[in-house]
Design an enzyme around this catalytic site. Structure first.
Site, PDB file in Angstrom:
ATOM      1  CD  GLU A 269      -2.543  -0.230   2.408  1.00  0.00           C
ATOM      2  OE1 GLU A 269      -2.699   0.533   3.116  1.00  0.00           O
ATOM      3  OE2 GLU A 269      -3.575  -1.633   3.350  1.00  0.00           O
ATOM      4  CD  GLU A 323     -11.530   1.365   0.971  1.00  0.00           C
ATOM      5  OE1 GLU A 323     -12.484  -0.064   0.798  1.00  0.00           O
ATOM      6  OE2 GLU A 323     -10.634   1.442   0.969  1.00  0.00           O
ATOM      7  CE  LYS A 326     -10.524   2.146   4.882  1.00  0.00           C
ATOM      8  NZ  LYS A 326      -8.495   2.667   5.025  1.00  0.00           N
ATOM      9  CD  GLU A 332      -7.363   6.177   7.556  1.00  0.00           C
ATOM     10  OE1 GLU A 332      -7.593   5.343   6.455  1.00  0.00           O
ATOM     11  OE2 GLU A 332      -6.505   6.695   7.519  1.00  0.00           O
TER      12      GLU A 332
END
Length: 455
Positions: A269, A323, A326, A332
């Site tokens: 990542e 997303e 999350k 985030e």
């Protein structure tokens, strides 16, 4: 040149990494590149169908995808695409996988495709276990061993686990990189397993978090692959021009110090959020564009890192989409490279094959044939209580990583992007579809024939 005549302004072939770039009137066709992958998370309620995602990725130079689980729909969507998968076993699965070879065999039988398509290149057992859940540390390697033993004979699938940068006790300067002594009981057998099986050490370096811990302009340039003075490493005599290289080389130094020079590093990542809260320095679309485009350009240059020059580090970008479910800070939820509705790029990345920003709206496509991926067997140890489908949360890199950033080209000269945070940005250059020139069928066939001969 005459009308319809093809001019080749540049062409080069790099056999090792399977790159082919052919320029026609400044228009670049790029083959899939084995060192660029992407993370495909599903902690959201507005994602396009997996088949639409697979189709989108086929229009990019991304050649592999990391999944945080084993969703059958996601796996089967990549059948026939030529894109390989890195599958994930959850942290909550580790106790049962470690204690029962039969459970590991059942996991492999249930989740690895029974055919050769899609190709599965690796399995990650757990995510940042040694950082997020040390109670599982002693069970991690037995779980890896049981999964590896359950693979078919002569399987090329690698088995590893993803680690946070927090496994390092020191990373500044990179030559001082060393693992935390208190993790030796878990790390030593892990490294021995990786060396024995030829599997990579998976790591999550995030220059973004390093910048947050030191939000100075010079640090930002260092993190974004932008011009800077460079940072010398007195221990090695090397000079670093970007944070990514420095973080990777700190891990390399730690592995070398343990005697594992043969263990490859793979970046599982890395990314940069395109928006964030008021207390999240640097979380903007402009910075995200600079980081991702700069990183992609750096990887394609084959420059490698100062410690290991001449070879790109296999890197999975984070992430496919925002997303929205999350937990944590606003950033985030904002690492996505593509919009969930239009499938266009959030900002220019240099990843699209045809010079466009995407492939159009994510209309629900006709169902693709599904592979016989069977449901997961019941596990004795229940998974941790999280939001359904949630992958482990991205954790910050500890302060102290050293590095710097070199020049990066975000788009071709004359490009323009939006300045609003989180808005899609695009280059002003025309795509192939907008070009007034037309390539004849004979020329296309000639190009294909030439590429075939080169291969």
């Amino acid at each position: 040149m005459g009308n319809g005549e093809v001019e080749w302004s540049s062409m080069f072939w790099r056999e090792k990494k399977n790159i082919l770039l052919i320029t026609h009137y400044g228009f670049i066709y790029a083959a899939p590149q084995s060192f660029i992958g992407i993370n495909y998370g599903d902690v959201a309620d507005n994602l396009p169908p997996p088949t639409a995602t697979a189709r989108l990725l086929q229009s990019t130079t991304i050649s592999k995808v990391r999944l945080y689980g084993t969703d059958p729909a996601m796996i089967s969507a990549f059948a026939g695409t030529g894109i390989s998968l890195l599958l994930g076993a959850a942290n909550g699965d580790i106790p049962n996988l470690a204690s029962s070879p039969a459970a590991a065999a059942a996991w492999v039988a249930a989740h690895l495709p029974s055919t050769s398509s899609p190709a599965v290149s690796a399995v990650s057992v757990g995510n940042e276990v040694l950082f997020a859940d040390t109670s599982l540390a002693s069970q991690l390697v037995p779980a890896l061993q049981n999964i590896y033993a359950a693979l078919p004979p002569n399987s090329s699938v690698k088995v590893s686990t993803v680690n946070a940068m927090d496994v390092l006790a020191s990373s500044d300067p990179p030559s001082s990189g060393v693992f935390k002594p208190e993790l030796a009981a878990a790390l030593d057998p892990l490294l021995a397993f990786l060396s024995k099986t030829g599997s990579p050490f998976l790591i999550n370096p995030y220059p973004y978090f390093a910048y947050q811990s030191d939000p100075r302009p010079e640090t930002l340039a260092f993190c974004l692959f932008q011009p800077n003075a460079g940072r010398p490493d007195a221990g090695s005599g090397l000079t670093y021009t970007n944070m990514f290289d420095a973080q990777v080389d700190a891990v390399r130094a730690a592995l070398d110090a343990k005697g594992y020079k043969d263990v490859e590093i793979v970046v599982a990542e890395t990314g940069w959020p395109h928006s964030g809260g008021t207390d999240e320095a640097g979380a903007t679309a402009e910075n995200a564009r600079a980081f991702v485009a700069g990183l992609v350009s750096h990887l394609r240059s084959m420059a490698g890192t100062p410690r290991v020059p001449g070879e790109s580090v296999d890197t999975y970008l984070f992430a496919m989409y925002d997303e929205d479910l999350k937990p944590g800070k606003p950033s985030e939820k904002s690492f996505g490279l593509f919009q969930t509705t239009t499938l266009a790029e959030m900002y220019p990345t240099g990843l699209m094959r045809n010079g466009t920003a995407g492939i159009g709206p994510a209309m629900a496509p006709a169902p693709a044939p599904t592979l016989p991926v069977r449901p997961s067997p019941a596990l004795a140890s229940p998974p941790p209580a999280t939001i359904p489908g949630q992958q482990p949360q991205v954790t910050p890199v500890q302060p102290g990583s050293a590095a710097a950033g070199g020049p990066s080209a975000l788009c071709a000269p004359g490009t323009a992007t939006t300045t609003s945070r989180g808005a899609a940005a695009g280059c002003s250059s025309h795509s192939a579809a907008e070009s007034s020139r037309t390539i004849s069928v004979l020329h296309i066939l000639a190009c294909v024939w030439l590429m075939y001969l080169l291969i």
